[in-house]
Enzyme design. Structure first.
Site, PDB file in Angstrom:
ATOM      1  N   ARG A  31       0.992  -1.434  -0.089  1.00 59.42           N
ATOM      2  CA  ARG A  31       0.032   0.010   0.084  1.00 59.42           C
ATOM      3  C   ARG A  31       0.789   1.268  -0.044  1.00 59.42           C
ATOM      4  O   ARG A  31       0.495   2.523  -0.759  1.00 59.42           O
ATOM      5  CB  ARG A  31      -1.054  -0.172   1.330  1.00 59.42           C
ATOM      6  CG  ARG A  31      -2.044  -1.062   1.164  1.00 59.42           C
ATOM      7  CD  ARG A  31      -2.849  -1.348   2.370  1.00 59.42           C
ATOM      8  NE  ARG A  31      -3.533  -0.067   2.766  1.00 59.42           N
ATOM      9  CZ  ARG A  31      -4.343   0.167   3.853  1.00 59.42           C
ATOM     10  NH1 ARG A  31      -4.171  -0.879   4.776  1.00 59.42           N
ATOM     11  NH2 ARG A  31      -4.759   1.088   4.226  1.00 59.42           N
ATOM     12  N   HIS A  67      -8.076   7.315  11.756  1.00 68.06           N
ATOM     13  CA  HIS A  67      -7.448   6.093  11.775  1.00 68.06           C
ATOM     14  C   HIS A  67      -5.904   6.115  11.539  1.00 68.06           C
ATOM     15  O   HIS A  67      -5.517   5.048  11.241  1.00 68.06           O
ATOM     16  CB  HIS A  67      -8.053   5.149  10.701  1.00 68.06           C
ATOM     17  CG  HIS A  67      -9.821   5.119  10.996  1.00 68.06           C
ATOM     18  ND1 HIS A  67     -10.342   4.527  10.001  1.00 68.06           N
ATOM     19  CD2 HIS A  67     -10.206   5.043  12.054  1.00 68.06           C
ATOM     20  CE1 HIS A  67     -11.606   4.535  10.433  1.00 68.06           C
ATOM     21  NE2 HIS A  67     -11.625   4.995  11.877  1.00 68.06           N
ATOM     22  N   CYS A 103       6.140   2.158  23.290  1.00 68.71           N
ATOM     23  CA  CYS A 103       7.088   2.489  24.051  1.00 68.71           C
ATOM     24  C   CYS A 103       7.355   4.069  23.675  1.00 68.71           C
ATOM     25  O   CYS A 103       8.098   4.759  24.461  1.00 68.71           O
ATOM     26  CB  CYS A 103       8.053   1.661  24.032  1.00 68.71           C
ATOM     27  SG  CYS A 103       9.017   2.288  22.418  1.00 68.71           S
TER      28      CYS A 103
END
Ligand code: BV8
Ligand code: ZN
Length: 241
Positions: free
Chosen positions: A72, A119, A131
């Site tokens: 993508r 999103h 983290c």
């Protein structure tokens, strides 16, 4: 210009707090696959979303998921904003709420401070253990499966997967904008993914005029809304003439 487009264009010109809400259909004419429509290249026609865009899918086959995102990203590297992105990009004062993880709205001229990516984004990776380590990605040469240099967990795209919560500050801003809008322009979404799709009834109940632009009819359209069937790249430039 059809009188439906004429009516919609007048409402847009008269709006004091217009916003847009978009999905994969906005980027379709830039060559970016959509998720669900029946075109053979629809991303999920070959993949099951909950399999790939989810923690379960990533744990089950991390290489397959990363390969899907790399494909993508390479496609996005070749994409340019289409006429719909550019029409929206020229509207000063609008906020653009999008489910899309590409940055074609910003490349089409929209002010990044007024584009809310519900999103997430393909342009970055983040540590899957949260983290805090993030990396900007070269879309032409996306990295493969690799570990977080800070904590050793895996790196993954900075997108929101199924079953993951949306970033609270983004959702709060989008919710506030939808509640205060007097016009919501809904472009190229099947409106099946929540909580994003919930912004449409929220804006409508708060009194906003709703205008749908989609190549197909939308279940969410009701007697009050305006529904324009057509391609975003054809229709949007006419709405802002
Ligand atoms: C959450 C990023 C909970 C990744 C995406 C059962 C199992 C699991 C989950 C659920 C479930 N039931 C409900 C849920 C919740 C789930 C959900 O809504 N599922 C749906 C499928 C039923 N939602 C979630 O999981 C969300 N998180 O709820 O968290 C939670 C709460 C508290 C604590 C912890 C957890 C997270 C959802 C986000 C998922 N991530 N994307 C990636 O991109 O890889 S979703 C993905 O779908 C994209 O963002 C995409 O934008 C979005 C919506 O799709 P569309 O954009 O509408 O695209 P689509 O292809 O569907 O439609 C294209 C439209 O364009 C069509 O209408 C077509 O006609 C039109 N069109 C085509 N060409 C054109 C055009 N229109 C105009 N012009 C054209 N040229
Ligand atoms: Zn880490």
């Amino acid at each position: 210009m059809s009188d439906l487009i004429e009516v919609a264009a007048k409402k847009i010109a008269a709006a004091t707090r217009p916003i847009s809400f978009s999905g994969a259909g906005l980027s379709a004419e830039s060559g970016i696959s959509t998720f669900r429509d029946n075109s053979e290249d629809a991303l999920w026609a070959n993949f099951d979303p909950t399999r790939l865009a989810s923690q379960e899918g990533f744990k089950a086959d991390p290489a397959a998921v990363i390969d899907w995102y790399s494909a993508r990203r390479r496609k996005l590297a070749q994409a340019v904003p289409n006429a719909a992105h550019k029409a929206l990009g020229q509207q000063a004062g609008w906020t653009h709420i999008t489910q899309n993880v590409d940055h074609l709205l910003e490349q089409g001229g929209a002010d990044a401070k007024h584009v809310l990516h519900l999103h997430g984004s393909l342009l970055k990776d983040q540590c899957n253990a949260d983290c805090g380590h993030t990396e900007v990605i070269d879309l032409n040469d996306p990295p493969g499966l690799r570990d977080c240099p800070d904590c050793g967990n895996r790196m993954r795209p900075s997108v929101v997967w199924f079953g993951e919560s949306l970033r609270q500050h983004v959702l709060n801003r989008a919710t506030a904008e939808a509640a205060e809008a007097d016009l919501l322009l809904v472009i190229g979404t099947s409106a099946v993914v929540y909580p994003a799709a919930g912004l449409i009834p929220l804006a409508s109940e708060a009194g906003a005029d709703i205008i749908f632009v989609n190549t197909e009819a939308s279940e969410m359209a009701d007697g009050k809304s305006i529904e324009i069937i057509g391609k975003a790249g054809d229709v949007l430039p006419l709405l802002f003439k």
